[in-house]
Design a protein around this motif. Structure first.
Motif, PDB file in Angstrom:
ATOM      1  N   LEU A  54       0.814  -0.988   0.182  1.00 51.79           N
ATOM      2  CA  LEU A  54      -0.182  -0.065  -0.063  1.00 51.79           C
ATOM      3  C   LEU A  54       0.854   1.343   0.032  1.00 51.79           C
ATOM      4  CD1 LEU A  54      -2.817  -1.093   2.552  1.00 51.79           C
ATOM      5  CD2 LEU A  54      -2.960  -0.507   0.090  1.00 51.79           C
ATOM      6  N   ASP A  55       1.892   1.150   0.720  1.00 46.87           N
ATOM      7  CA  ASP A  55       2.897   2.364   0.724  1.00 46.87           C
ATOM      8  C   ASP A  55       3.370   2.537  -0.521  1.00 46.87           C
ATOM      9  OD1 ASP A  55       4.567   4.496   1.766  1.00 46.87           O
ATOM     10  OD2 ASP A  55       6.016   3.186   2.612  1.00 46.87           O
ATOM     11  N   THR A  56       3.070   3.165  -1.624  1.00 46.40           N
ATOM     12  CA  THR A  56       3.342   3.058  -3.038  1.00 46.40           C
ATOM     13  C   THR A  56       4.514   4.064  -3.188  1.00 46.40           C
ATOM     14  OG1 THR A  56       1.647   4.642  -3.653  1.00 46.40           O
ATOM     15  CG2 THR A  56       1.222   2.519  -3.987  1.00 46.40           C
ATOM     16  N   ASP A  57       4.587   5.061  -2.361  1.00 45.58           N
ATOM     17  CA  ASP A  57       5.813   6.005  -2.427  1.00 45.58           C
ATOM     18  C   ASP A  57       6.861   5.627  -1.569  1.00 45.58           C
ATOM     19  OD1 ASP A  57       4.752   6.830   0.055  1.00 45.58           O
ATOM     20  OD2 ASP A  57       4.502   8.966  -0.627  1.00 45.58           O
ATOM     21  N   GLY A  58       6.763   4.545  -0.870  1.00 42.54           N
ATOM     22  CA  GLY A  58       7.955   3.984  -0.060  1.00 42.54           C
ATOM     23  C   GLY A  58       8.527   4.934   1.097  1.00 42.54           C
ATOM     24  N   ASN A  59       7.593   5.811   1.564  1.00 39.89           N
ATOM     25  CA  ASN A  59       7.957   6.599   2.743  1.00 39.89           C
ATOM     26  C   ASN A  59       7.931   6.158   4.128  1.00 39.89           C
ATOM     27  OD1 ASN A  59       5.296   7.008   2.859  1.00 39.89           O
ATOM     28  ND2 ASN A  59       5.527   9.278   2.897  1.00 39.89           N
ATOM     29  N   GLY A  60       7.257   4.807   4.200  1.00 37.22           N
ATOM     30  CA  GLY A  60       7.243   4.093   5.226  1.00 37.22           C
ATOM     31  C   GLY A  60       5.879   4.657   6.095  1.00 37.22           C
ATOM     32  N   GLU A  61       5.007   5.441   5.411  1.00 35.04           N
ATOM     33  CA  GLU A  61       3.618   5.859   5.848  1.00 35.04           C
ATOM     34  C   GLU A  61       2.594   5.571   4.922  1.00 35.04           C
ATOM     35  OE1 GLU A  61       4.724   9.202   8.857  1.00 35.04           O
ATOM     36  OE2 GLU A  61       4.541   9.919   7.008  1.00 35.04           O
ATOM     37  N   LEU A  62       1.239   5.597   5.369  1.00 39.90           N
ATOM     38  CA  LEU A  62       0.467   5.439   4.425  1.00 39.90           C
ATOM     39  C   LEU A  62      -0.335   6.904   4.535  1.00 39.90           C
ATOM     40  CD1 LEU A  62      -1.150   1.941   5.287  1.00 39.90           C
ATOM     41  CD2 LEU A  62       0.626   2.494   3.418  1.00 39.90           C
ATOM     42  N   SER A  63      -0.726   7.351   3.199  1.00 33.96           N
ATOM     43  CA  SER A  63      -1.416   8.615   3.143  1.00 33.96           C
ATOM     44  C   SER A  63      -2.934   8.369   3.199  1.00 33.96           C
ATOM     45  CB  SER A  63      -0.866   9.397   1.932  1.00 33.96           C
ATOM     46  OG  SER A  63      -1.292   8.657   0.931  1.00 33.96           O
ATOM     47  N   LYS A  64      -3.637   9.024   3.286  1.00 32.62           N
ATOM     48  CA  LYS A  64      -5.255   8.812   3.071  1.00 32.62           C
ATOM     49  C   LYS A  64      -5.460   8.372   1.655  1.00 32.62           C
ATOM     50  CE  LYS A  64      -7.876  11.762   6.192  1.00 32.62           C
ATOM     51  NZ  LYS A  64      -9.100  12.457   6.421  1.00 32.62           N
TER      52      LYS A  64
END
Length: 70
Positions: A54-64
């Motif tokens: 789910l973390d498509t940008d790979g920043n270690g967090e999930l956006s809305k």
């Protein structure tokens, strides 16, 4: 019998907590920073299992937006 009642109560609490925890983005975003960290996601075993995908940008967090794919 007392042990059985405690066990059943614990199972019920765990089940309801897991269902509640997975209810929505704002519930999981405990610190209110607009993202779900891996630590915050860890209360939901299904979510944490899919976190990397789910973390498509790979920043270690999930956006809305990322969480919306869950």
């Amino acid at each position: 019998m007392k042990t059985l009642n405690k066990t059943l109560a614990l199972i019920a609490l765990a089940s309801s907590s897991a269902a509640f925890a997975a209810s929505d983005f704002d519930t999981l975003d405990v610190d209110g920073n607009g993202a779900i960290s891996q630590s915050e996601a860890s209360v939901d075993s299904d979510l944490i299992a899919q976190f990397a995908e789910l973390d498509t940008d790979g920043n270690g967090e999930l956006s809305k937006a990322e969480f919306a794919n869950y």
